[in-house]
Design an enzyme around this catalytic site. Sequence first.
Site, PDB file in Angstrom:
ATOM      1  N   TRP A  24       0.859  -1.192   0.000  1.00 44.48           N
ATOM      2  CA  TRP A  24       0.000   0.000   0.000  1.00 44.48           C
ATOM      3  C   TRP A  24       0.896   1.242   0.000  1.00 44.48           C
ATOM      4  O   TRP A  24       1.870   1.311   0.764  1.00 44.48           O
ATOM      5  CB  TRP A  24      -0.879  -0.021   1.236  1.00 44.48           C
ATOM      6  CG  TRP A  24      -2.039   0.923   1.175  1.00 44.48           C
ATOM      7  CD1 TRP A  24      -2.003   2.277   1.380  1.00 44.48           C
ATOM      8  CD2 TRP A  24      -3.394   0.594   0.883  1.00 44.48           C
ATOM      9  NE1 TRP A  24      -3.257   2.817   1.236  1.00 44.48           N
ATOM     10  CE2 TRP A  24      -4.146   1.795   0.928  1.00 44.48           C
ATOM     11  CE3 TRP A  24      -4.068  -0.596   0.594  1.00 44.48           C
ATOM     12  CZ2 TRP A  24      -5.512   1.846   0.700  1.00 44.48           C
ATOM     13  CZ3 TRP A  24      -5.429  -0.550   0.361  1.00 44.48           C
ATOM     14  CH2 TRP A  24      -6.142   0.658   0.410  1.00 44.48           C
ATOM     15  N   HIS A  54      -0.063  -5.608   7.080  1.00 42.90           N
ATOM     16  CA  HIS A  54      -0.916  -5.819   5.908  1.00 42.90           C
ATOM     17  C   HIS A  54      -0.103  -6.226   4.685  1.00 42.90           C
ATOM     18  O   HIS A  54      -0.574  -6.108   3.552  1.00 42.90           O
ATOM     19  CB  HIS A  54      -1.733  -4.555   5.625  1.00 42.90           C
ATOM     20  CG  HIS A  54      -2.672  -4.222   6.743  1.00 42.90           C
ATOM     21  ND1 HIS A  54      -3.997  -4.595   6.744  1.00 42.90           N
ATOM     22  CD2 HIS A  54      -2.465  -3.588   7.928  1.00 42.90           C
ATOM     23  CE1 HIS A  54      -4.576  -4.197   7.868  1.00 42.90           C
ATOM     24  NE2 HIS A  54      -3.664  -3.580   8.600  1.00 42.90           N
ATOM     25  N   ASP A  60      -7.618  -8.954   8.177  1.00 42.10           N
ATOM     26  CA  ASP A  60      -7.804  -7.733   8.968  1.00 42.10           C
ATOM     27  C   ASP A  60      -8.403  -8.074  10.331  1.00 42.10           C
ATOM     28  O   ASP A  60      -9.359  -8.850  10.419  1.00 42.10           O
ATOM     29  CB  ASP A  60      -8.771  -6.780   8.264  1.00 42.10           C
ATOM     30  CG  ASP A  60      -8.132  -5.998   7.142  1.00 42.10           C
ATOM     31  OD1 ASP A  60      -6.911  -6.116   6.947  1.00 42.10           O
ATOM     32  OD2 ASP A  60      -8.872  -5.260   6.454  1.00 42.10           O
ATOM     33  N   HIS A  64      -8.258  -2.797  13.099  1.00 43.27           N
ATOM     34  CA  HIS A  64      -7.826  -2.040  11.918  1.00 43.27           C
ATOM     35  C   HIS A  64      -8.815  -0.930  11.567  1.00 43.27           C
ATOM     36  O   HIS A  64      -8.422   0.135  11.083  1.00 43.27           O
ATOM     37  CB  HIS A  64      -7.663  -3.007  10.741  1.00 43.27           C
ATOM     38  CG  HIS A  64      -7.274  -2.374   9.453  1.00 43.27           C
ATOM     39  ND1 HIS A  64      -6.244  -1.464   9.346  1.00 43.27           N
ATOM     40  CD2 HIS A  64      -7.768  -2.526   8.184  1.00 43.27           C
ATOM     41  CE1 HIS A  64      -6.114  -1.083   8.088  1.00 43.27           C
ATOM     42  NE2 HIS A  64      -7.037  -1.705   7.363  1.00 43.27           N
ATOM     43  N   HIS A 164     -15.711  -1.913   5.243  1.00 43.34           N
ATOM     44  CA  HIS A 164     -15.150  -2.345   6.527  1.00 43.34           C
ATOM     45  C   HIS A 164     -16.142  -2.100   7.664  1.00 43.34           C
ATOM     46  O   HIS A 164     -16.280  -2.939   8.572  1.00 43.34           O
ATOM     47  CB  HIS A 164     -13.838  -1.604   6.819  1.00 43.34           C
ATOM     48  CG  HIS A 164     -12.651  -2.103   6.062  1.00 43.34           C
ATOM     49  ND1 HIS A 164     -12.361  -1.681   4.793  1.00 43.34           N
ATOM     50  CD2 HIS A 164     -11.668  -2.989   6.410  1.00 43.34           C
ATOM     51  CE1 HIS A 164     -11.248  -2.273   4.379  1.00 43.34           C
ATOM     52  NE2 HIS A 164     -10.805  -3.068   5.334  1.00 43.34           N
ATOM     53  N   GLU A 176      -7.699 -10.436   2.790  1.00 44.86           N
ATOM     54  CA  GLU A 176      -7.326  -9.595   1.653  1.00 44.86           C
ATOM     55  C   GLU A 176      -6.016 -10.080   1.051  1.00 44.86           C
ATOM     56  O   GLU A 176      -5.197 -10.701   1.727  1.00 44.86           O
ATOM     57  CB  GLU A 176      -7.197  -8.136   2.093  1.00 44.86           C
ATOM     58  CG  GLU A 176      -8.523  -7.534   2.559  1.00 44.86           C
ATOM     59  CD  GLU A 176      -8.394  -6.180   3.217  1.00 44.86           C
ATOM     60  OE1 GLU A 176      -9.388  -5.436   3.187  1.00 44.86           O
ATOM     61  OE2 GLU A 176      -7.312  -5.858   3.771  1.00 44.86           O
TER      62      GLU A 176
END
Length: 216
Positions: A24, A54, A60, A64, A164, A176
Amino acid sequence: MSSWKSQRRIWDISQTLRPGLPIWPGDTEFGFERTWRMDEGSPVNVGRMTMSTHSGTHGDAPLHYAEDGLDAASMELDSYIGECLVVDARGVSGEIDVADLPHIESADRVLFRQWDSFPHDEWRSDWLPIAAETVEWLALQGVKLIGTDAPSVDPQESKTMSAHKAVLKHDMRILEGLVLDDVPEGRYELLALPLKIVDGDAGLCRAILRELPDAG
């Protein structure tokens, strides 16, 4: 010595952790170094890793996306083990909406494939998010875990984290960064246990799918 091999086919649906792993934007890059080396006189090799919680394929934790949510060490495990349904969403555009899922049957766990080929060597932000209304609908069907081969169930630039938040509302769980390239649409046994990390907002997984006992 006896040699044992499962009679049921296994699919490894995990990313390989390695330097250069796409992350990310702005998050911690994956790093690995050997700190003890046999070629330097140590009786063993020992390595050290640096990474985001992550990185790669992960689950998750509610922490988070909720300040008072469970951490990765406190999550129950049954959500991550058991029968699941893999759904091919590659024909969908925009986001995964309830209208795109007329063929979904009852399942405790649903995994969405959206990539033709998983982007192992580049970060792509054009993934299909999952609409919050879809999460709500899945919860009504009894689904307790949603998985995706995307980096997130929400868009990269989301500030509301609506998918989420819908997961949080129904006490569901999220996987994920799955790799589903070689997995046909259908039902499988899922095993994907997040690491038990105190204060962890996520836990890395070695995720696999296995043929159901009556398959074939």
